[in-house]
Design an enzyme around this catalytic site. Structure first.
Site, PDB file in Angstrom:
ATOM      1  N   ASP A   1      33.298  24.609  -3.268  1.00  0.00           N
ATOM      2  CA  ASP A   1      33.592  23.176  -3.319  1.00  0.00           C
ATOM      3  C   ASP A   1      34.601  22.776  -2.248  1.00  0.00           C
ATOM      4  OD1 ASP A   1      31.864  22.824  -5.410  1.00  0.00           O
ATOM      5  OD2 ASP A   1      33.413  22.610  -6.947  1.00  0.00           O
TER       6      ASP A   1
ATOM      7  N   ASP B   1      32.574  29.015  -7.374  1.00  0.00           N
ATOM      8  CA  ASP B   1      32.222  27.601  -7.307  1.00  0.00           C
ATOM      9  C   ASP B   1      33.364  26.782  -6.721  1.00  0.00           C
ATOM     10  OD1 ASP B   1      30.569  25.255  -7.925  1.00  0.00           O
ATOM     11  OD2 ASP B   1      32.087  24.851  -9.444  1.00  0.00           O
TER      12      ASP B   1
ATOM     13  N   ASP C   1      26.088  20.341  -8.021  1.00  0.00           N
ATOM     14  CA  ASP C   1      27.305  21.084  -8.332  1.00  0.00           C
ATOM     15  C   ASP C   1      27.617  21.067  -9.826  1.00  0.00           C
ATOM     16  OD1 ASP C   1      29.679  22.549  -7.404  1.00  0.00           O
ATOM     17  OD2 ASP C   1      30.785  20.779  -8.086  1.00  0.00           O
TER      18      ASP C   1
ATOM     19  N   ASP D   1      25.502  24.171 -12.294  1.00  0.00           N
ATOM     20  CA  ASP D   1      25.840  25.584 -12.502  1.00  0.00           C
ATOM     21  C   ASP D   1      26.564  25.849 -13.815  1.00  0.00           C
ATOM     22  OD1 ASP D   1      28.152  24.323 -11.712  1.00  0.00           O
ATOM     23  OD2 ASP D   1      28.486  25.573  -9.945  1.00  0.00           O
TER      24      ASP D   1
END
Length: 209
Positions: free
Chosen positions: A91, A87, A66, A69
């Site tokens: 999450d 994103d 994570d 990116d």
């Protein structure tokens, strides 16, 4: 992205080299975000099939990926408002499925765990994890500033996922859910107090609504 202690001093040692290696490839930041989400789904599936140690490892792998990116987006000059939004949404889904998977594992496989207590702790952990993110985003939208300081760092996403990994490896699902539920909801209550009586509250219109 609000980077926590674990991300800055542990995860980045792995995620930055990965981002650097991907710079010369066609892989996009949004694809990396989705891969991190898929790893979270994989962790939940492993919890479901009683592979808690591997699930914990995959949770931390998702946390590390994570972080790729953002670095990849900057390296490729592909930063965008949509990318950050995408994103953040993934999450939240990842947090929910990981904690649901851990809750299921604790409820089904952890010896001596009370079902009602386990369910309550899982619900508290899921709600608290979602509210941590929402309260910060809402503060930025309402007051024009985020919540800073140690309390928020104690419940940051990178730390929560590390705690889940450790708890899963040790086979302590109920205790892990209890810790995450307590930390996240206490921080949300602290933020509520700061918003009402702290400097943020001073910037409001004073209507009390």
């Amino acid at each position: 992205m609000h980077e926590g202690f674990v991300s800055r001093y542990l995860n980045r040692r792995v995620s930055r080299p990965i981002a650097h290696a991907l710079t010369a490839t066609p892989v996009t930041p949004n694809q990396v975000s989705f891969i991190a989400f898929l790893l979270a789904l994989g962790a939940a599936a492993l919890f479901y099939f009683n592979h808690s140690i591997w699930a914990g490892i995959l949770v931390q792998a998702s946390s590390i990926i994570d972080g790729v990116d953002g670095d990849l987006a900057r390296a490729k000059s592909m930063t965008s408002l949509f990318g950050g939004f995408f994103d953040a949404l993934l999450d939240r889904y990842a947090d929910a499925v990981i904690l649901a998977g851990l809750g299921y594992w604790a409820f089904t496989y952890e010896g001596g765990a009370d079902g009602t207590v386990t369910t309550a702790f899982a619900a508290a952990a899921i709600i608290g994890s979602l509210m941590i993110s929402y309260s910060r985003a809402r503060a930025e939208a309402t007051f024009g500033q985020p919540f800073d300081g140690l309390p928020g760092a104690l419940a940051s996403r990178d730390l929560r996922l590390l705690v889940i990994m450790i708890g899963a490896i040790l086979g302590q699902g109920v205790a892990t859910l209890a810790v995450i539920g307590a930390l996240t909801n206490i921080v949300v209550l602290w933020r509520l107090g700061v918003a009402r009586w702290g400097k943020m509250g001073d910037s409001a219109d004073g209507s009390g609504h």
